[in-house]
Design a protein around this motif. Structure first.
Motif, short mmCIF file in Angstrom:
data_model
loop_
_atom_site.label_atom_id
_atom_site.label_comp_id
_atom_site.label_asym_id
_atom_site.label_seq_id
_atom_site.Cartn_x
_atom_site.Cartn_y
_atom_site.Cartn_z
N LEU A 24 1.26 -1.25 0.51
CA LEU A 24 0.03 0.32 -0.14
C LEU A 24 0.89 1.11 0.47
O LEU A 24 0.44 2.09 -0.48
N THR A 25 1.88 1.22 0.83
CA THR A 25 3.19 2.39 0.58
C THR A 25 3.35 2.59 -0.78
O THR A 25 3.12 3.59 -0.90
N ASN A 26 4.17 1.74 -1.53
CA ASN A 26 4.68 2.17 -2.95
C ASN A 26 3.38 2.25 -3.64
O ASN A 26 3.00 2.84 -4.72
N THR A 27 1.47 1.29 -3.37
CA THR A 27 0.71 2.33 -4.55
C THR A 27 0.64 3.34 -4.10
O THR A 27 0.40 4.16 -4.99
N LEU A 28 0.50 4.74 -2.55
CA LEU A 28 0.75 5.62 -2.57
C LEU A 28 1.86 6.41 -3.41
O LEU A 28 1.09 7.33 -3.49
N PHE A 64 12.43 9.19 -1.93
CA PHE A 64 13.23 8.93 -0.93
C PHE A 64 12.12 7.80 -0.33
O PHE A 64 12.82 6.91 0.53
N ALA A 65 11.00 8.25 0.28
CA ALA A 65 9.74 6.70 1.15
C ALA A 65 10.95 5.58 0.65
O ALA A 65 10.70 4.74 0.72
N LEU A 66 10.35 5.70 -0.74
CA LEU A 66 10.23 4.17 -1.60
C LEU A 66 11.72 3.89 -1.76
O LEU A 66 11.68 2.59 -1.51
N TRP A 67 12.71 4.43 -1.74
CA TRP A 67 13.84 3.99 -1.72
C TRP A 67 13.79 3.33 -0.26
O TRP A 67 15.03 2.71 0.17
N LEU A 68 13.46 4.37 0.95
CA LEU A 68 13.61 3.67 2.56
C LEU A 68 13.34 2.30 3.06
O LEU A 68 13.23 1.13 3.16
N SER A 77 9.92 5.46 5.86
CA SER A 77 8.86 5.71 4.60
C SER A 77 7.84 6.08 5.17
O SER A 77 7.13 6.86 4.24
N ARG A 78 6.82 5.43 5.69
CA ARG A 78 5.08 6.12 6.23
C ARG A 78 5.17 7.19 6.09
O ARG A 78 4.82 8.16 5.90
N HIS A 79 6.29 6.97 7.41
CA HIS A 79 5.20 8.24 8.44
C HIS A 79 6.29 9.94 7.37
O HIS A 79 5.63 10.85 7.04
#
Length: 130
Positions: A24-28, A64-68, A77-79
């Protein structure tokens, strides 16, 4: 290809719930990138060069969030993803004014925090909603 993108970082998951949160994080990330990329040339062509340039750091932080996430730092990453998107919504609301209605996007942003965190991570949801 989409399934590979959504699975980035899934090898670090310790449970199916965490794997779901990672997907879901990757989808976002994908949604935020697809939704913001067209605004760079649109804002620049409309003469709002500053608004167009403001999108670029947002996209950088989303990547950067995706990399984390890929490195196994899923919680951070989610935060970052939720925090950065909220900051940009506030920044654009201030830049464009309340008559633009952009502040209504905060409702969807609140839903994002509930989606990408597990119920057992309610403290993280609360932090993202503040």
């Amino acid at each position: 290809m989409l399934s590979r993108f959504l699975a980035i970082g899934a090898q670090h998951a310790s449970s199916p719930e965490e794997e779901r949160s990672i997907a879901l994080t990757n989808t976002l990330v994908l949604i935020l990138l697809c939704a913001t990329i067209p605004f760079v040339p649109i804002f620049i062509l409309l003469g709002a060069k500053a608004a167009g340039i403001m999108v670029l750091p947002l996209q950088t932080m989303v990547l950067f969030a995706l990399w984390l996430n890929a490195r196994g730092h899923n919680l951070v990453s989610r935060h970052i993803l939720i925090s950065v998107s909220n900051v940009y919504i506030f920044a654009y609301a201030a830049y464009m004014g309340t008559s633009s209605g952009i502040q209504t996007v905060l409702i969807a942003s609140a839903a994002n925090a509930v989606l990408i965190f597990r119920v057992s991570e309610w403290r993280h949801i609360a932090v993202c909603l503040i």
